[in-house]
Design a protein around this motif. Structure first.
Motif, PDB file in Angstrom:
ATOM      1  N   GLU A   1       1.051  -1.164  -0.263  1.00 26.46           N
ATOM      2  CA  GLU A   1      -0.022   0.100   0.386  1.00 26.46           C
ATOM      3  C   GLU A   1       1.050   1.089  -0.046  1.00 26.46           C
ATOM      4  OE1 GLU A   1      -2.683   0.396   2.942  1.00 26.46           O
ATOM      5  OE2 GLU A   1      -3.461   2.198   2.685  1.00 26.46           O
TER       6      GLU A   1
ATOM      7  N   HIS B   1      -3.130  -1.406  -3.657  1.00 25.30           N
ATOM      8  CA  HIS B   1      -1.928  -1.798  -3.469  1.00 25.30           C
ATOM      9  C   HIS B   1      -1.340  -2.511  -4.361  1.00 25.30           C
ATOM     10  CE1 HIS B   1      -3.768  -2.280   0.372  1.00 25.30           C
ATOM     11  NE2 HIS B   1      -3.055  -2.397   1.207  1.00 25.30           N
TER      12      HIS B   1
ATOM     13  N   ARG C   1      -8.040  -0.265   0.387  1.00 26.41           N
ATOM     14  CA  ARG C   1      -7.070   1.042  -0.163  1.00 26.41           C
ATOM     15  C   ARG C   1      -6.554   0.222  -1.116  1.00 26.41           C
ATOM     16  NH1 ARG C   1      -6.411   4.931   3.132  1.00 26.41           N
ATOM     17  NH2 ARG C   1      -4.285   4.914   2.482  1.00 26.41           N
TER      18      ARG C   1
END
Ligand code: FE2
Length: 324
Positions: free
Chosen positions: A161, A222, A220
């Protein structure tokens, strides 16, 4: 349930000490020999999403207890899509450095046909995400130290990330639209796999994955980069693909600020979010004195999804199944 009762529950004993500001935590206060209640199980799952790598020191659990704890994170897979697990515990993959050391050998005319490609399956030193050659790579990996040398055999982790976020917005915008071809074909490189106990095909495998993955639990982005398995970027010219992968792989391996290093003891259990980190190890097999044996379990994963909505699919071989 009263608040008073909750504060006496084992979950409240769970303590986390970050390994770096960005990655990993040492976990104390839990005894994994006992099945965990719902509250500590939930706390461990949250800790894994927050820290991406959890280190439980000297737990002294057995294979069955490792399998039971692995179910904290979902359904457990067989040991590996290609390699057999232990006969008495098919969820457990045993890695023995001295036995598996042939992966590090050079091209040998006594073993290899001269017309075979001079490329072997991925050596374990290389940076990778586990099992990305199938369309549904495992979500969580658990690795337990069984026999650990006096020194050496450490494992490195990289925060995928943070690696993604460290790239320029314009590059990120382009990577968001790309897919990578991940391959493992042991027979093609002179290492035909043994038949599987469960009768399933032991490869070859190939899958098409987004180069950037939306984490299914956190949302999120990555970088979804497994150096040892990625053959090419779909749609690019070969030299474009090689240049882009060279750059990204250099960033993955070279960004020490985004890495965490785990030194092993016998009984340690290390758990990582296989969607959020890449790893490399054992990193120094040539220099280790003594044996290194670890037992691995893995948890079922879903089909990765990219920022543009692309969903991973198999190119060769079937999805990875579960057994418990
Ligand atoms: Fe691995």
């Amino acid at each position: 349930m009263s608040d008073t009762l909750e504060v006496t529950r084992p979950a409240t004993k769970l303590r986390l000490r970050p390994r770096t500001p960005l990655l990993g935590a040492d976990v104390t206060g839990l005894d994994l020999r006992q099945p965990l209640d719902a509250a500590p199980r939930s706390a461990v799952r949250k800790a894994l999403l927050d820290h991406k790598v959890l280190v439980f020191r000297e737990q002294q659990i057995d294979d069955e207890q490792q399998i039971v704890f692995s179910r904290t994170f979902g359904r457990v897979t067989p040991a590996h899509p290609i390699r057999n697990g232990l006969a008495q515990a098919p969820e457990i993959m045993e890695n023995i450095l001295s036995r598996d050391g042939a992966e590090y050998a050079g091209f040998d005319l006594d073993i290899d046909h001269p017309l075979r490609p001079a490329v072997r399956p991925r050596g374990r030193v290389g940076w990778h995400i586990d099992i990305t050659f199938v369309a549904n790579p495992t979500s969580v990996t658990l690795l337990r130290g069984i026999e650990i040398p006096e020194a050496g055999g450490d494992t490195l982790f990289a925060n995928l990330e943070a690696l993604y976020e460290s790239l320029s917005p314009s590059l990120r915008g382009w990577l968001d639209t790309l897919q990578a071809i991940h391959v493992r074909d042991d027979a093609a490189v002179g290492r035909p796999p043994a038949p599987r106990f469960d009768g399933r095909e032991p490869g070859p495998f190939a899958a098409l994955h987004p180069l950037v993955r939306i984490h299914p639990d956190t949302g999120r982005k990555h970088l979804f980069l497994a150096t040892g398995f990625v053959k090419a970027i779909h749609g690019l010219r070969p030299r474009e693909s090689a240049a882009l992968l060279d750059y990204l792989n250099d960033e993955l391996a070279g960004r020490a600020d985004l890495h965490a290093r785990v030194r092993w003891n016998e009984g340690d259990l290390v758990v990582w979010d296989n969607r959020a980190v890449a790893h490399a190890g054992p990193i120094d097999p040539k220099f280790i004195q003594g044996e290194r044996i670890v037992h691995r379990t893995t948890v079922e994963g879903d089909l990765p999804r990219g920022p543009d909505g692309f969903v991973s699919r198999s190119l060769v071989g079937e999805h990875f199944n579960t057994i418990s």
